[in-house]
Design a protein around this motif. Sequence first.
Motif, mmCIF file in Angstrom:
data_model
loop_
_atom_site.group_PDB
_atom_site.id
_atom_site.type_symbol
_atom_site.label_atom_id
_atom_site.label_comp_id
_atom_site.label_asym_id
_atom_site.label_seq_id
_atom_site.Cartn_x
_atom_site.Cartn_y
_atom_site.Cartn_z
ATOM 1 N N UNK A 1 0.834 -1.203 0.000
ATOM 2 C CA UNK A 1 0.000 0.000 0.000
ATOM 3 C C UNK A 1 0.875 1.261 0.000
ATOM 4 N N UNK A 2 1.964 1.261 0.769
ATOM 5 C CA UNK A 2 2.888 2.396 0.770
ATOM 6 C C UNK A 2 3.469 2.631 -0.627
ATOM 7 N N UNK A 3 3.803 1.554 -1.327
ATOM 8 C CA UNK A 3 4.356 1.662 -2.678
ATOM 9 C C UNK A 3 3.322 2.270 -3.623
ATOM 10 N N UNK A 4 2.078 1.854 -3.479
ATOM 11 C CA UNK A 4 0.999 2.406 -4.307
ATOM 12 C C UNK A 4 0.830 3.899 -4.023
ATOM 13 N N UNK A 5 0.858 4.282 -2.751
ATOM 14 C CA UNK A 5 0.745 5.700 -2.384
ATOM 15 C C UNK A 5 1.870 6.498 -3.041
ATOM 16 N N UNK A 6 3.080 5.990 -2.959
ATOM 17 C CA UNK A 6 4.220 6.684 -3.557
ATOM 18 C C UNK A 6 4.033 6.843 -5.060
ATOM 19 N N UNK A 7 3.612 5.785 -5.728
ATOM 20 C CA UNK A 7 3.419 5.864 -7.184
ATOM 21 C C UNK A 7 2.319 6.849 -7.551
ATOM 22 N N UNK A 8 1.231 6.858 -6.791
ATOM 23 C CA UNK A 8 0.153 7.808 -7.068
ATOM 24 C C UNK A 8 0.624 9.247 -6.859
ATOM 25 N N UNK A 9 1.377 9.489 -5.785
ATOM 26 C CA UNK A 9 1.915 10.832 -5.546
ATOM 27 C C UNK A 9 2.872 11.245 -6.661
ATOM 28 N N UNK B 1 -8.656 6.228 -2.460
ATOM 29 C CA UNK B 1 -8.235 4.972 -3.084
ATOM 30 C C UNK B 1 -7.693 4.002 -2.050
ATOM 31 N N UNK B 2 -6.879 4.492 -1.120
ATOM 32 C CA UNK B 2 -6.277 3.633 -0.098
ATOM 33 C C UNK B 2 -7.346 3.093 0.839
ATOM 34 N N UNK C 1 -5.443 -6.305 -8.634
ATOM 35 C CA UNK C 1 -6.052 -5.000 -8.901
ATOM 36 C C UNK C 1 -5.086 -4.120 -9.689
ATOM 37 N N UNK C 2 -5.639 -3.382 -10.648
ATOM 38 C CA UNK C 2 -4.885 -2.340 -11.348
ATOM 39 C C UNK C 2 -5.607 -1.028 -11.073
ATOM 40 N N UNK C 3 -4.861 -0.047 -10.600
ATOM 41 C CA UNK C 3 -5.431 1.279 -10.389
ATOM 42 C C UNK C 3 -5.152 2.113 -11.630
ATOM 43 N N UNK C 4 -6.193 2.749 -12.156
ATOM 44 C CA UNK C 4 -6.073 3.627 -13.313
ATOM 45 C C UNK C 4 -6.518 5.005 -12.853
ATOM 46 N N UNK C 5 -5.797 6.032 -13.280
ATOM 47 C CA UNK C 5 -6.162 7.384 -12.871
ATOM 48 C C UNK C 5 -6.043 8.355 -14.039
ATOM 49 N N UNK C 6 -6.845 9.382 -13.974
ATOM 50 C CA UNK C 6 -6.749 10.472 -14.939
ATOM 51 C C UNK C 6 -6.061 11.678 -14.296
ATOM 52 N N UNK C 7 -5.449 11.443 -13.142
ATOM 53 C CA UNK C 7 -4.786 12.516 -12.415
ATOM 54 C C UNK C 7 -5.697 13.135 -11.368
ATOM 55 N N UNK C 8 -6.981 12.891 -11.485
ATOM 56 C CA UNK C 8 -7.947 13.424 -10.530
ATOM 57 C C UNK C 8 -8.614 12.289 -9.771
ATOM 58 N N UNK C 9 -9.233 11.384 -10.506
ATOM 59 C CA UNK C 9 -9.946 10.267 -9.911
ATOM 60 C C UNK C 9 -9.128 8.996 -10.083
ATOM 61 N N UNK D 1 -9.452 4.905 -10.341
ATOM 62 C CA UNK D 1 -10.402 3.846 -10.628
ATOM 63 C C UNK D 1 -9.755 2.499 -10.341
ATOM 64 N N UNK D 2 -10.525 1.577 -9.799
ATOM 65 C CA UNK D 2 -10.041 0.231 -9.485
ATOM 66 C C UNK D 2 -10.533 -0.724 -10.560
ATOM 67 N N UNK D 3 -9.596 -1.427 -11.205
ATOM 68 C CA UNK D 3 -9.957 -2.396 -12.245
ATOM 69 C C UNK D 3 -9.466 -3.773 -11.828
#
Length: 184
Positions: free
Chosen positions: A68-76, A88-89, A103-111, A113-115
Motif C-alpha cells: 500500500x505504501x508503494x501504491x501511495x508513492x506511485x500515485x503521488x 483509493x487507499x 487489482x490495477x489502479x487507473x487514474x486520470x490525475x484526478x480520480x 479507478x479500481x480495475x
Amino acid sequence: MDESGGTPGSATDSDGAVGYRGVTACHAVGISYRQLDYWARTALVVPSVRDASGSGTQRLYSFRDLVVLKVVKRLLDAGVSLQNIRKAIEALRSRGVEDLAGITLISDGTTVYECRSPEEVVDLLQGGQGVFGIAIGGAFKEIQGSLSHLPAEPAGVAPESEPQPQEPAVGDELAARRARRRAG
C-alpha cells in the motif's frame, strides 16, 4: 525464507507473523522516513502489525502495508492529490494481499479507478478516463524483491526501547530543541 518459515510477502508475514521496521519500509518502498512518519501520523497508512505507542517504540509494517505504501508513492509521483489517494487507499485497506495483487489502479490525475480485469481497463481507457495505471501485482513483486535482502522481525516480540531513527529536519530548530529537551 524468514524465521516464520515463509518468504517475504508470503501469507506468514502478511498475517502479522513478522513485521518490518520503519527504516526497512522506507528502503523497500523508496520513500523518506519523514514521509513514512507523516503518513502514519495522519492515518494514511498506519502500520497493521504494531503502531508506535510512545517515545522509543518501533512501528512494524506488514508486507501488505508495504504494498500500500508503494501504491501511495506511485500515485503521488503521478500527481494524484493526497485527498484522492486517501479515497483509493481506504478502498484497498479491507483487501487481503492476494486480492491486492489482482487489482490495477487507473487514474486520470484526478480520480482513481479500481480495475480487476483487462476488460475493465480497456473499458475505462475507451471512455477516455485513464491516463496512467498502477498494477498492484507489479508493486507486490517489487516489494518482494526489495525485502529479500532487508531484515524482518517477529511481530509478537516487543523490542527493547530503541529510539526511532529520525531524518534530520533541515532548518527546524524548534524540533531539535524539543528532541534535546526530551533526551535530557
